[in-house]
Design a protein around this motif. Sequence first.
Motif, mmCIF file in Angstrom:
data_model
loop_
_atom_site.group_PDB
_atom_site.id
_atom_site.type_symbol
_atom_site.label_atom_id
_atom_site.label_comp_id
_atom_site.label_asym_id
_atom_site.label_seq_id
_atom_site.Cartn_x
_atom_site.Cartn_y
_atom_site.Cartn_z
ATOM 1 N N LEU A 159 0.828 -1.210 0.000
ATOM 2 C CA LEU A 159 0.000 0.000 0.000
ATOM 3 C C LEU A 159 0.860 1.257 0.000
ATOM 4 N N LEU A 160 1.856 1.310 0.880
ATOM 5 C CA LEU A 160 2.719 2.489 0.980
ATOM 6 C C LEU A 160 3.519 2.712 -0.298
ATOM 7 N N SER A 161 3.994 1.609 -0.906
ATOM 8 C CA SER A 161 4.805 1.743 -2.123
ATOM 9 C C SER A 161 4.009 2.350 -3.265
ATOM 10 N N ALA A 162 2.697 2.095 -3.293
ATOM 11 C CA ALA A 162 1.847 2.667 -4.336
ATOM 12 C C ALA A 162 1.488 4.115 -4.023
ATOM 13 N N VAL A 163 1.145 4.388 -2.767
ATOM 14 C CA VAL A 163 0.699 5.731 -2.387
ATOM 15 C C VAL A 163 1.832 6.740 -2.500
ATOM 16 N N VAL A 164 3.048 6.344 -2.108
ATOM 17 C CA VAL A 164 4.161 7.294 -2.059
ATOM 18 C C VAL A 164 4.573 7.764 -3.453
ATOM 19 N N VAL A 165 4.261 7.008 -4.488
ATOM 20 C CA VAL A 165 4.589 7.431 -5.855
ATOM 21 C C VAL A 165 3.854 8.720 -6.206
ATOM 22 N N THR A 166 2.623 8.850 -5.716
ATOM 23 C CA THR A 166 1.829 10.059 -5.964
ATOM 24 C C THR A 166 2.000 11.085 -4.859
ATOM 25 N N PHE A 167 2.030 10.610 -3.626
ATOM 26 C CA PHE A 167 2.104 11.497 -2.464
ATOM 27 C C PHE A 167 3.486 11.371 -1.827
ATOM 28 N N ARG A 168 4.471 12.087 -2.365
ATOM 29 C CA ARG A 168 5.862 11.940 -1.924
ATOM 30 C C ARG A 168 6.077 12.388 -0.479
ATOM 31 N N ASP A 169 5.204 13.269 0.023
ATOM 32 C CA ASP A 169 5.357 13.734 1.404
ATOM 33 C C ASP A 169 5.231 12.597 2.415
ATOM 34 N N LEU A 170 4.651 11.477 1.978
ATOM 35 C CA LEU A 170 4.497 10.330 2.866
ATOM 36 C C LEU A 170 5.848 9.840 3.376
ATOM 37 N N GLN A 171 6.904 10.013 2.591
ATOM 38 C CA GLN A 171 8.242 9.600 3.009
ATOM 39 C C GLN A 171 8.656 10.298 4.302
ATOM 40 N N HIS A 172 8.271 11.558 4.442
ATOM 41 C CA HIS A 172 8.619 12.318 5.638
ATOM 42 C C HIS A 172 7.595 12.111 6.754
ATOM 43 N N LEU A 173 6.335 11.958 6.372
ATOM 44 C CA LEU A 173 5.275 11.776 7.350
ATOM 45 C C LEU A 173 5.363 10.419 8.043
ATOM 46 N N TYR A 174 5.870 9.408 7.325
ATOM 47 C CA TYR A 174 5.844 8.050 7.871
ATOM 48 C C TYR A 174 6.711 7.916 9.117
ATOM 49 N N GLY A 175 7.787 8.688 9.189
ATOM 50 C CA GLY A 175 8.613 8.655 10.389
ATOM 51 C C GLY A 175 7.835 9.080 11.625
ATOM 52 N N VAL A 176 6.958 10.065 11.456
ATOM 53 C CA VAL A 176 6.110 10.522 12.563
ATOM 54 C C VAL A 176 5.102 9.436 12.937
ATOM 55 N N ILE A 177 4.537 8.789 11.910
ATOM 56 C CA ILE A 177 3.566 7.715 12.157
ATOM 57 C C ILE A 177 4.217 6.569 12.926
ATOM 58 N N ILE A 178 5.416 6.195 12.527
ATOM 59 C CA ILE A 178 6.121 5.101 13.205
ATOM 60 C C ILE A 178 6.426 5.466 14.655
ATOM 61 N N THR A 179 6.804 6.719 14.895
ATOM 62 C CA THR A 179 7.056 7.160 16.268
ATOM 63 C C THR A 179 5.799 7.021 17.111
ATOM 64 N N GLY A 180 4.650 7.428 16.530
ATOM 65 C CA GLY A 180 3.392 7.270 17.245
ATOM 66 C C GLY A 180 3.071 5.813 17.530
ATOM 67 N N LEU A 181 3.300 4.943 16.537
ATOM 68 C CA LEU A 181 3.039 3.512 16.731
ATOM 69 C C LEU A 181 3.953 2.902 17.784
ATOM 70 N N THR A 182 5.162 3.440 17.915
ATOM 71 C CA THR A 182 6.084 2.934 18.934
ATOM 72 C C THR A 182 5.463 3.025 20.323
ATOM 73 N N TYR A 183 4.788 4.132 20.584
ATOM 74 C CA TYR A 183 4.186 4.336 21.903
ATOM 75 C C TYR A 183 2.794 3.746 22.005
ATOM 76 N N LEU A 184 2.188 3.428 20.867
ATOM 77 C CA LEU A 184 0.872 2.795 20.884
ATOM 78 C C LEU A 184 0.965 1.273 20.812
ATOM 79 N N THR A 185 2.180 0.750 20.863
ATOM 80 C CA THR A 185 2.408 -0.695 20.896
ATOM 81 C C THR A 185 3.073 -1.036 22.224
ATOM 82 N N PRO A 186 2.547 -2.010 22.977
ATOM 83 C CA PRO A 186 3.106 -2.327 24.297
ATOM 84 C C PRO A 186 4.438 -3.076 24.198
ATOM 85 N N ILE A 187 5.460 -2.336 23.784
ATOM 86 C CA ILE A 187 6.788 -2.935 23.649
ATOM 87 C C ILE A 187 7.489 -2.988 24.994
ATOM 88 N N PHE A 188 7.466 -1.877 25.726
ATOM 89 C CA PHE A 188 8.227 -1.783 26.971
ATOM 90 C C PHE A 188 7.357 -1.452 28.180
#
Length: 258
Positions: A159-188
């Motif tokens: 999904l991401l590989s297809a969307v990012v071809v049109t919406f290049r800003d996703l490359q920068h936004l995804y780092g923020v999304i991953i940071t959010g998921l880090t704290y929304l996943t019970p890792i530690f």
Amino acid sequence: MKTYIHNFIAYKELLKELVQRDIRIKYRRSFLGMLWSVLNPLGMMIIMTLVFSHVFRAGIDNFPVYLMCGQVIFNFFNEATTMAMQSILGNAPLIRKVYLPKYLFPMSKVCSCFVNLLTSCIALALVVVVTRTPLTWKLVLFVFPILYVFLFSLGIGILLSAVVVTFRDLQHLYGVIITGLTYLTPIFYPIEILPGWVKTLVEMNPLTSFVEMFRDAVLYGVVPGMELHIRCIAACVVALVLGIWSFIKQQDTFILKV
């Protein structure tokens, strides 16, 4: 669908070569090579155990294994989806020159990361042995959450590989999304310490289900419940359907946009 299955069979050797290429590139000129797939999670486990064990140890037994189970699942998802997102753009010169089934590029990234995941499981096994974690036959059930997170990451990666071809800003936004998921996943941290609405939000995160099932098999020695399996399967089906549908819809325009 028959065409895609036929192409997959016809190009399976290419997929194998792409996976091997990704692994070689990742560890090129590295003295320890793939050994870093074992050393990296071990190093992160040691650091995070020192940092967080004093905060959460009261509610978590065998914190190193608890932490590393979460890390193994989340780190694979993070690496696989991030690399898959860049796969079409990164192979733009090849896509312009020759015809290839384009889905092979994000798939190869996820598969190469899956090899690293299996290697990381060696590091987890070492921690299990050192901490003298009780082992039961239920340990073999770890293959289910590993399979589920692979399928889920594959769907999201496509999904991401297809969307990012049109919406290049996703490359920068995804780092923020991953940071959010880090704290929304019970890792530690244990889910039980969370307030009601936050706990609900964390439980809605598909990665939470994969992590819980992995811990059930490796750390707690229990058989995951059917409800947990259904949640995992549902997340995988939704991710794959959305990913494949988006990719098929946009793949003919890739050559004009990359």
